[in-house]
Design an enzyme around this catalytic site. Structure first.
Site, mmCIF file in Angstrom:
data_model
loop_
_atom_site.group_PDB
_atom_site.id
_atom_site.type_symbol
_atom_site.label_atom_id
_atom_site.label_comp_id
_atom_site.label_asym_id
_atom_site.label_seq_id
_atom_site.Cartn_x
_atom_site.Cartn_y
_atom_site.Cartn_z
ATOM 1 N N GLY A 309 6.032 -10.396 -0.745
ATOM 2 C CA GLY A 309 6.858 -9.217 -0.973
ATOM 3 C C GLY A 309 6.726 -8.240 0.182
ATOM 4 N N ALA A 310 5.475 -8.039 0.619
ATOM 5 C CA ALA A 310 5.194 -7.114 1.714
ATOM 6 C C ALA A 310 3.786 -7.394 2.208
ATOM 7 C CB ALA A 310 5.294 -5.667 1.225
ATOM 8 N N MET A 311 3.474 -6.899 3.400
ATOM 9 C CA MET A 311 2.154 -7.122 3.972
ATOM 10 C C MET A 311 1.667 -5.839 4.610
ATOM 11 S SD MET A 311 -0.324 -9.016 4.658
ATOM 12 C CE MET A 311 -1.633 -7.982 5.223
ATOM 13 N N GLU A 312 0.478 -5.385 4.176
ATOM 14 C CA GLU A 312 -0.017 -4.070 4.563
ATOM 15 C C GLU A 312 -0.614 -4.004 5.959
ATOM 16 O OE1 GLU A 312 -1.356 -6.077 2.181
ATOM 17 O OE2 GLU A 312 -3.502 -5.847 2.029
ATOM 18 N N ASN A 313 -0.007 -4.634 6.983
ATOM 19 C CA ASN A 313 -0.546 -4.517 8.337
ATOM 20 C C ASN A 313 -0.750 -3.050 8.673
ATOM 21 O OD1 ASN A 313 -0.189 -7.404 9.024
ATOM 22 N ND2 ASN A 313 1.947 -6.867 8.734
ATOM 23 N N HIS A 345 2.220 0.804 -2.967
ATOM 24 C CA HIS A 345 1.147 -0.197 -2.979
ATOM 25 C C HIS A 345 0.627 -0.446 -1.554
ATOM 26 C CE1 HIS A 345 -0.717 -4.025 -4.567
ATOM 27 N NE2 HIS A 345 -0.664 -4.293 -3.268
ATOM 28 N N GLU A 346 1.551 -0.683 -0.626
ATOM 29 C CA GLU A 346 1.131 -1.015 0.737
ATOM 30 C C GLU A 346 0.423 0.161 1.402
ATOM 31 O OE1 GLU A 346 1.249 -4.082 1.323
ATOM 32 O OE2 GLU A 346 2.563 -4.445 -0.392
ATOM 33 N N HIS A 349 -3.183 0.646 0.666
ATOM 34 C CA HIS A 349 -4.066 -0.243 1.427
ATOM 35 C C HIS A 349 -4.427 0.315 2.815
ATOM 36 C CE1 HIS A 349 -4.292 -3.772 -1.114
ATOM 37 N NE2 HIS A 349 -3.012 -4.052 -1.053
ATOM 38 N N GLU A 368 -6.779 -5.821 -4.332
ATOM 39 C CA GLU A 368 -5.429 -5.894 -4.886
ATOM 40 C C GLU A 368 -5.311 -5.176 -6.226
ATOM 41 O OE1 GLU A 368 -3.091 -6.345 -3.247
ATOM 42 O OE2 GLU A 368 -3.751 -7.572 -1.570
#
Ligand SMILES: *[C@@H]1O[C@H](CO)[C@@H](O)[C@H](O)[C@H]1NC(C)=O
Ligand SMILES: *[C@@H]1O[C@H](CO)[C@@H](O)[C@H](O)[C@H]1NC(C)=O
Ligand SMILES: *[C@@H]1O[C@H](CO)[C@@H](O)[C@H](O)[C@H]1NC(C)=O
Ligand SMILES: *[C@@H]1O[C@H](CO)[C@@H](O)[C@H](O)[C@H]1NC(C)=O
Ligand SMILES: *[C@@H]1O[C@H](CO)[C@@H](O)[C@H](O)[C@H]1NC(C)=O
Ligand SMILES: *[C@@H]1O[C@H](CO)[C@@H](O)[C@H](O)[C@H]1NC(C)=O
Ligand SMILES: *[C@@H]1O[C@H](CO)[C@@H](O)[C@H](O)[C@H]1NC(C)=O
Ligand SMILES: [Zn+2]
Length: 914
Positions: A309-313, A345-346, A349, A368
């Site tokens: 869905g998404a990636m918290e880079n 959410h991202e 993080h 998570e």
């Protein structure tokens, strides 16, 4: 990167620049993607599977002999910093391949004497220097051992250098590599995404490093605790843009927030909403964590091809388009809510996960679970009118109760040595980690109180900034705050209380007997006959914080309930506890009569409904007691209780929609839903507006959808009117985006070939992915068998339905009571073709089997299923192997349930529908 465009905004965020990173761009390898839940209010593209992520059964025992046979790096070397240069080619080479080249210099320190250098490298072709895959040099005149031998280990994904002498403890060295890799469209490591813009093909080179793919972009120490400073250089055409985690060294912007996407999406203002909410959400977290945003900029980018869905880079979060872009005209309220919660959410993080990182993947649940809990707090701050915090009940708590109530569940926490290889790591990204993690952390925050929780959190984040932790570090910091808070009493330490929730699987059902005042707890299992063969050191007992209410007055929280009188009591009032509640029959009767006379007094109505339906499935209470909780629904106007009831009644619909029970069930639900339908008719001024309340908008969708399927007068005409108007004049659509999915589906169900063919034309012409997806789902709603069969045939023609959408389309057809047997015949007839054609990876077979067999509840269907299994043993079932076994098990359970309940359910609905 291909040409991408952005909208930006300067925001006054706290700025914290580290000396070490001031001139550098950083890529945070320790952090990564999110398999975000498909919370789409519109039907998700694919049925999401509620995998509990069971550990893979051990295969042939493999005894590691050499240091490079272990999946974990040895503890002898630690990276300090990297210089990485990457040069992606955005045009194919002479062989038609897209490639990238690069070189890297990593400075590492030796902390334990060794004559081996082991570093991750996967699918990279390394240039050799004097016959070796790398060059080694010293730092500050240190003596450098010569390389004796170098080789690659494919299984454990390593580059290994054997040295002629040992590296000295305390000394730093530099390892140089030069490499070439494919810029494939495999969504892993450094990869390629494509889209068309004004008829031109565009290529984006992007990355997905979590969990174990950084090693596919350049050789590196690819573990979460191997933090380092990364100096990144990207070679690219000046007509394109390159982005990295940190600030561009050449530029002097200060804190800036930017949203990136395809040019057309930005021009259509689809990035505006994300830009609007990002600043407030970051500000919320700065205050909540009492820690300033750790970076000098925040970029977020929507990618046309993205697996999760998404990636918290860190500082450069990547998203699927549907998780970041919101079209003010075409998108629904559900689409908007998804954008808000995923961003929230991202961004959570950026501190919890990135600034402070768990040591190893076995603690993933804390990372998570935490973000899945606080995302509601951040979203609530950005959209205070939505009351979004209440929705954690539906989207996390109830969802995970369903899987955690099975004997095959597993504890949140794993031992470090239980999680080693990439497959075991990716299994950690499951519903238990995300949703149970969120539920138990929310319970912890509630029983500690939010100020205490936030204070401990802040102390944890400030103490461990830029380093790594294990989960008990958080408990320790919370415990310190508890001890410094006068008047706070807990039955045991935070550590001991939480161990019961994290080290054993499942959760309790708390039974309160108001006659005797006794309160007991018991491990809740959906199937009372199931056997739990996983022992627990706590014997399946928990420290249960019970918030409760007596005769309408909230009482002090009890860890063990004291004797109560004969008044009605209500426990787990905000459903802050991760447990179910059962009462003696007298109290149930008192609660049910309150529901019927004064339902607002019962604040956790959704929970009462969900608890009774599940207690009935577990045979703890009678089925009719659960059904009685739905009687008051004719007076209910709120979304969450309705949604909870509809989800539970869905099982009854599936079990009975092909039997005589359905007539009575339909008559009952028609009676119950009618007042809600009329209510929305009035508050929307005869359907000319949508309600203003956020959840009222969702409830309107439920009211219209349910009213039409239960045959409420006026619903059919309303829907058909809208759809005909749209057919006459396709641009613009007269149907509100919120209602499109429901209206399309109902109008096609009521209609014939004309309605269907119109939807097909609109589907082929759609430019917005979410619109195409709604239409694709709605076309499966027709009740006309030949249309359904034709549609099934279309799924095997990639010019009609894209390969990636084939299985979900068959699933949509199987959801339809008329389509189900057609889909089953289709899949059986073509199994070997489908299996060979689509392979086991791209085609989601397990969801397919699950969707087709959901209604199976007769002995005959069970035999068919078993025969299907036998007939196709030679072909195989690939990723559906386990799903097929589960389907056989579930069908058996359904047969039993229907046998035991059909007569009384029929009787109850018949009596109540008049
Ligand atoms: C990366 O940049 C930082 C800051 O300029 C510097 O201290 C470090 O030595 C650089 N790393 C390498 C591998 O040169
Ligand atoms: C890394 O790059 C910086 C800046 O170009 C340079 O000063 C430094 O020497 C490089 N470090 C190594 C180890 O190559
Ligand atoms: C890497 O090397 C192998 C073996 O020489 C070759 O088959 C492969 O095509 C190379 N990869 C790329 C991306 O060029
Ligand atoms: C973003 O905020 C501006 C200013 O408050 C507002 O006018 C605009 O409608 C918002 N855009 C979206 C898509 O919410
Ligand atoms: C926030 O942090 C500052 C120092 O960083 C500290 O003095 C203050 O007490 C903290 N506030 C809270 C509420 O923890
Ligand atoms: C669990 O049950 C066993 C046997 O009934 C008992 O020996 C043990 O003490 C119990 N452990 C706990 C923690 O209650
Ligand atoms: C297809 O969509 C375009 C705009 O997106 C519109 O102008 C055209 O009329 C549509 N064609 C049909 C057949 O609806
Ligand atoms: Zn996450």
């Amino acid at each position: 990167m291909g040409k991408v465009y952005y909208v930006s905004k300067n925001v006054g965020l706290g700025l914290l620049v580290l000396a070490a990173t001031a001139l550098a761009t950083i890529i945070a390898l320790s952090i990564a993607y999110d398999k975000e839940r498909a919370k789409n209010r519109d039907k998700p593209e694919d049925g999401t599977s509620d995998s509990t992520g069971m550990p893979t059964p051990p295969t042939t025992p493999f005894i590691p002999k050499e240091p490079w046979d272990h999946y974990r790096l040895p503890e002898s070397l630690v990276p300090v910093s990297y210089n990485v240069t990457l040069w992606p080619r955005l045009e194919p080479n002479a062989d038609g391949l897209y490639i990238f080249t690069g070189h890297s210099a990593v400075v590492f320190r030796c902390v334990k004497e060794t004559d081996l250098i082991i570093i991750h490298s996967n699918k990279l072709n390394l240039t050799t220097f004097n016959g070796h895959h790398a060059k080694l040099s010293g730092l500050g005149g240190a003596a450098v051992p010569t390389i004796q031998k170098s080789f690659l280990i494919v299984k454990t994904e390593y580059l290994v250098l054997q040295l002629r002498s040992r590296l000295a403890v305390g000394t730093s060295y530099v390892l140089h590599t030069e490499f070439l890799g494919e810029l494939a469209d495999d969504l892993e490591g450094f990869y390629r995404s494509e889209y068309t813009d004004d008829g031109m093909k565009r290529v984006v080179a992007t990355s997905q490093m979590q969990a174990t793919y950084a090693r596919k972009a350049f050789p590196c120490f690819d573990e979460p605790a191997m933090k380092a400073v990364f100096n990144i250089t990207i070679i690219h055409n000046s007509a394109t843009v390159a982005l990295s985690n940190g600030r561009d060294i050449g530029s002097f912007q200060n804190s800036v927030v930017r949203i990136w996407a395809r040019r057309k999406a930005i021009n259509d203002r689809q990035g505006d909403y994300a830009l609007n909410v990002t600043g407030p959400i970051l500000q919320f977290y700065e205050r909540y964590y009492n820690a300033s945003y750790p970076l000098s900029k925040s970029d977020q980018i929507a990618l046309p091809d993205f697996n999760a869905g998404a990636m918290e880079n860190w500082g450069l979060v990547t998203y699927r388009e549907t998780a970041l872009l919101y079209d003010p005209i075409m998108s629904s309220t559900g689409n908007k809510e998804r954008v808000t919660t995923v961003i929230s959410h991202e961004l959570a993080h950026m501190w919890f996960g990135n600034l402070v990182t768990l040591q190893w993947w076995n603690d993933l649940w804390l990372n998570e679970g935490f973000a899945s809990y606080v995302e509601y707090l951040g979203a609530d701050y950005a959209e205070p009118t939505w009351k979004i915090k209440d929705q954690i009940l539906l989207y996390d708590v109830h969802k995970v109760f369903a899987v955690d109530a099975l004997a095959s569940s597993h504890p949140l926490s794993r031992r470090e040595d239980e999680v080693n290889d990439p497959a075991q790591i990716s299994e950690m990204f499951n519903t238990i980690s995300y949703s149970k993690g969120a539920a138990v952390l929310r319970m912890l925050s509630e029983f500690l109180t939010e100020p205490v929780f936030a204070k401990g959190l802040s102390s944890y984040l400030n103490t461990f900034a830029f380093s790594n932790t294990v989960y008990t570090d958080l408990w320790d910091h919370l415990q310190q705050v508890v001890e410094n808070t006068p008047g706070m009493h807990l039955p045991d330490t935070v550590h001991n209380i939480m161990n019961h929730w994290t080290l054993q699987m499942g959760f309790p059902v708390v039974t309160i007997d108001t006659r005797t005042g006794s309160i007991t707890q018991k491990h809740f299992l959906l199937d009372p006959e199931s056997v739990v063969d996983r022992p627990s050191q706590f014997n399946y007992t928990w420290f249960v914080p019970v918030k409760w209410m007596k005769t309408g007055v909230e009482q002090q929280q009890y860890w063990l309930l004291q004797k109560t009188g004969i008044d009605w009591v209500l426990a787990n009032i905000n459903v802050s506890g991760y447990f179910r509640v059962n009462y003696d029959l007298d109290n149930w009767d008192r609660l049910l009569s309150l529901l019927n006379t004064d339902h607002q007094v019962i604040i956790n109505r959704a929970q009462i409904i969900d608890d009774t339906f599940n207690l009935a499935r577990a045979k703890i209470i009678h089925t009719t007691l659960a059904l009685r909780t739905t009687k008051y629904l004719s007076n209910e106007r709120e979304y969450i209780p309705w949604e909870s009831a509809l989800r539970n009644l869905d099982y009854y619909i599936l079990m009975f929609d092909r039997t005589e029970v359905y007539g009575a069930l339909q008559a009952y639900l028609k009676k119950q839903i009618q007042p809600l339908f009329e209510y929305f008719k009035i508050i929307t001024a005869d359907w000319t507006r949508v309600p203003t309340g956020h959840t009222d908008q969702y409830n309107q969708i439920n009211a219209v959808g349910m009213a039409c399927s239960m045959g409420v007068e006026g619903c059919r005409e309303l829907i058909q009117g809208w759809y005909r108007q749209w057919m006459k004049n396709p641009h613009p659509s007269p149907i509100h985006p919120n209602l499109k999915s429901t209206v399309y589906c109902a109008a096609i169900a009521f209609g014939g070939v004309e309605e269907w063919d119109f939807a097909w034309r609109m589907f082929k012409n759609a430019t917005l992915a979410s619109e195409a997806s709604r239409l694709r789902s709605a076309m499966a709603c027709t009740k006309v068998p030949w249309l359904l069969n034709r549609y099934l045939d279309y799924t095997l023609d990639p010019t009609k339905i894209r390969k990636q959408d084939a299985t979900s389309t068959i699933q949509y057809i199987a959801r339809n009571v008329v389509g189900m047997p057609l889909a089953w015949n289709f899949v059986r007839a073509k199994w070997s073709y489908i299996f060979q054609q689509y392979g086991k990876a791209s085609f989601s077979f397990s969801n397919l089997i699950h969707a087709i067999t959901r209604r199976f509840s007769s002995e005959f269907e069970l035999q068919e299923l078993k025969k299907f299994k036998e007939d196709n043993l030679h072909v195989g079932f690939g990723s559906a192997t386990l799903a097929l076994e589960q389907a056989i098990e579930k069908t058996t359970a359904n047969i039993k349930w229907v046998t035991e309940n059909k007569a009384q359910v029929l009787k109850w609905f018949t009596e109540e529908s008049t």
